[in-house]
Design an enzyme around this catalytic site. Structure first.
Site, PDB file in Angstrom:
ATOM      1  N   TYR A  36     -21.987  -0.750 -31.748  1.00 29.22           N
ATOM      2  CA  TYR A  36     -20.601  -0.560 -31.334  1.00 29.22           C
ATOM      3  C   TYR A  36     -20.323   0.937 -31.184  1.00 29.22           C
ATOM      4  O   TYR A  36     -20.681   1.731 -32.075  1.00 29.22           O
ATOM      5  CB  TYR A  36     -19.703  -1.187 -32.403  1.00 29.22           C
ATOM      6  CG  TYR A  36     -18.236  -1.054 -32.122  1.00 29.22           C
ATOM      7  CD1 TYR A  36     -17.643  -1.778 -31.092  1.00 29.22           C
ATOM      8  CD2 TYR A  36     -17.439  -0.210 -32.882  1.00 29.22           C
ATOM      9  CE1 TYR A  36     -16.291  -1.659 -30.833  1.00 29.22           C
ATOM     10  CE2 TYR A  36     -16.078  -0.089 -32.632  1.00 29.22           C
ATOM     11  CZ  TYR A  36     -15.517  -0.806 -31.603  1.00 29.22           C
ATOM     12  OH  TYR A  36     -14.187  -0.688 -31.344  1.00 29.22           O
ATOM     13  N   ASP A  40     -24.166  -5.413 -39.314  1.00 32.00           N
ATOM     14  CA  ASP A  40     -22.864  -5.705 -38.724  1.00 32.00           C
ATOM     15  C   ASP A  40     -22.972  -7.106 -38.117  1.00 32.00           C
ATOM     16  O   ASP A  40     -23.641  -7.306 -37.109  1.00 32.00           O
ATOM     17  CB  ASP A  40     -22.532  -4.641 -37.666  1.00 32.00           C
ATOM     18  CG  ASP A  40     -21.132  -4.819 -37.071  1.00 32.00           C
ATOM     19  OD1 ASP A  40     -20.666  -5.973 -36.990  1.00 32.00           O
ATOM     20  OD2 ASP A  40     -20.519  -3.812 -36.669  1.00 32.00           O
TER      21      ASP A  40
END
Ligand SMILES: *Cc1c(COP(=O)(O)O)cnc(C)c1O
Length: 387
Positions: free
Chosen positions: A102, A174
């Site tokens: 991200y 994540d």
């Protein structure tokens, strides 16, 4: 004794179920900053809501149970959760991160924690040999996003966790794109799981929240210390909303995935599509590993249109599917990673890792599948008309 065996039931009954005082089936929203104490040092376990709040505690117990971890922590955003985890490290420490994490994860390491002497190295975590060659004595953790954003790259989580253990460092995953309904990294050996709960866990595009789950008492104490010291906590009302959303995670994910695999097959056999990235397709990178470590391919996919299609026209022609940042909501959302979610990554790095200017990322919602396919079809057709 557990009264259920399956995650679908844990989603509804897990953590701290109901309210002992009144019998309410839902944990109340304890909208309070402080708690009355009977005498000095005599209280009911809560003193101040930055430190602890019963609504947040119910959510934290729930996510810990769902991920199979020791303890959970709720934050005001995914980035607040990530920043609390980075707070475990000190000046001189290095973190290895997946090459297409991200954008905000790269940015906070590069532009914020870099100023405090914490370094980060970008690695292709799907390539274990190259990953291991990057582990020096300063490396203290490997942070993996799996599937990674936006090319849906699959990393072998168990192998990375083993590698980290061999070197005495942490493995952090994540798990935003999969959720514990589809993938549980702690069960695969990871030490820490992070979520942007803004996405599938919240699921309705109406909430910003982050979660951390850890696998040991020592990490639980450290993260709780950082959470209380830095203060980026999730508020009681938002904690309630997230508990409410998680109850329907199972049925939402089933429908998200069913729709996504239909869309993936449709795009895969469409001659206007140059390339498709979806871990549920046997031809895509990491398919076998994903089959092993996750329930299925999830509901995120990315693709490129063939030459002669104008992606600007494609984006503006979509009528049902909204052009927006974010993902994981009940509505289908499309985005342009190069100018939106991944704009904070320098162009030369974007090009090197494959986040081209023609890449389109789709978060497949739970609308009727025919409406989604119709919208894609007409937008693909329109995107050639100008040529
Ligand atoms: C959105 C996202 C984040 C950041 O979370 P916020 O809730 O927006 O702060 C982190 N990781 C991944 C994979 C994300 O998609």
């Amino acid at each position: 004794m557990a009264v259920y065996k399956h995650i679908d039931s844990a989603l509804i009954h897990g953590g701290i179920y109901g309210d002992e005082t009144t019998g309410a089936v839902n944990t109340p929203i304890y909208q309070t900053s402080t708690y009355m104490q009977e005498g000095l040092g005599k209280h009911k376990g809560y003193e101040y809501s930055r430190t602890g709040n019963p609504t947040r505690a119910a959510l934290e117990a729930l996510i810990a149970e769902l991920e199979g971890g020791r303890a959970g922590f709720a934050f005001a955003s995914g980035m607040a959760a990530i920043s609390a985890v980075i707070g475990l490290f000190k000046s001189g420490d290095t973190l290895i991160i997946s090459s297409n994490v991200y954008g905000g994860t790269f940015r906070i390491l590069d532009k914020v924690f870099g100023h405090f002497g914490i370094r980060c190295i970008i690695a292709d975590t799907a390539d274990l040999n190259s990953l291991e060659s990057k582990i020096t004595k300063d490396v203290k953790a490997i942070l993996v996003e799996c599937p990674a954003n936006p090319l849906l790259t699959i990393t072998d989580i168990a192998a990375v966790a083993r590698l980290a253990k061999q070197h005495g460092i942490y493995s952090i995953v994540d798990n935003t794109f999969m959720t514990p309904y589809l993938q549980r990294p702690i069960e695969l050996g990871a030490d820490i799981v992070i979520h942007s709960a803004t996405k599938y866990l919240g699921g309705h595009s109406d909430l910003i929240a982050g979660l951390v789950v850890v696998n040991s008492q020592e990490l639980a104490e450290q993260i709780h210390f950082i959470q209380n010291a830095t203060g980026g906590i999730l508020q009681p009302f938002d904690s309630f909303l997230l508990i409410r959303s998680i109850k329907t995670l199972g049925i939402r994910m089933e429908r998200h995935v069913e729709n996504a695999s239909t869309v993936a097959n449709f795009l895969n056999s469409n001659e206007s599509i140059k390339k498709i990235y979806y871990p549920g397709l046997p031809d895509c990178q990491g398919y076998e590993i994903n089959q092993r470590q996750a329930k299925n391919g999830g509901a995120m996919l990315s693709f490129e249109l063939t030459e002669g299609h104008d992606i600007r026209v494609f984006f503006s022609a979509l009528r049902l599917i909204a052009l927006a940042e974010s993902l994981g909501g009940v509505e289908s959302l499309v985005c342009h990673p190069a100018s939106m979610t991944h704009a904070s990554i320098p162009k030369e790095i974007r090009d090197r890792v494959g986040i081209t200017d023609g890449l389109i990322r789709l978060s497949v919602g739970i609308e009727n599948i025919s409406d989604i396919l119709d919208d894609l079809n007409q937008a693909i057709a329109k995107s050639t008309e100008t040529n």
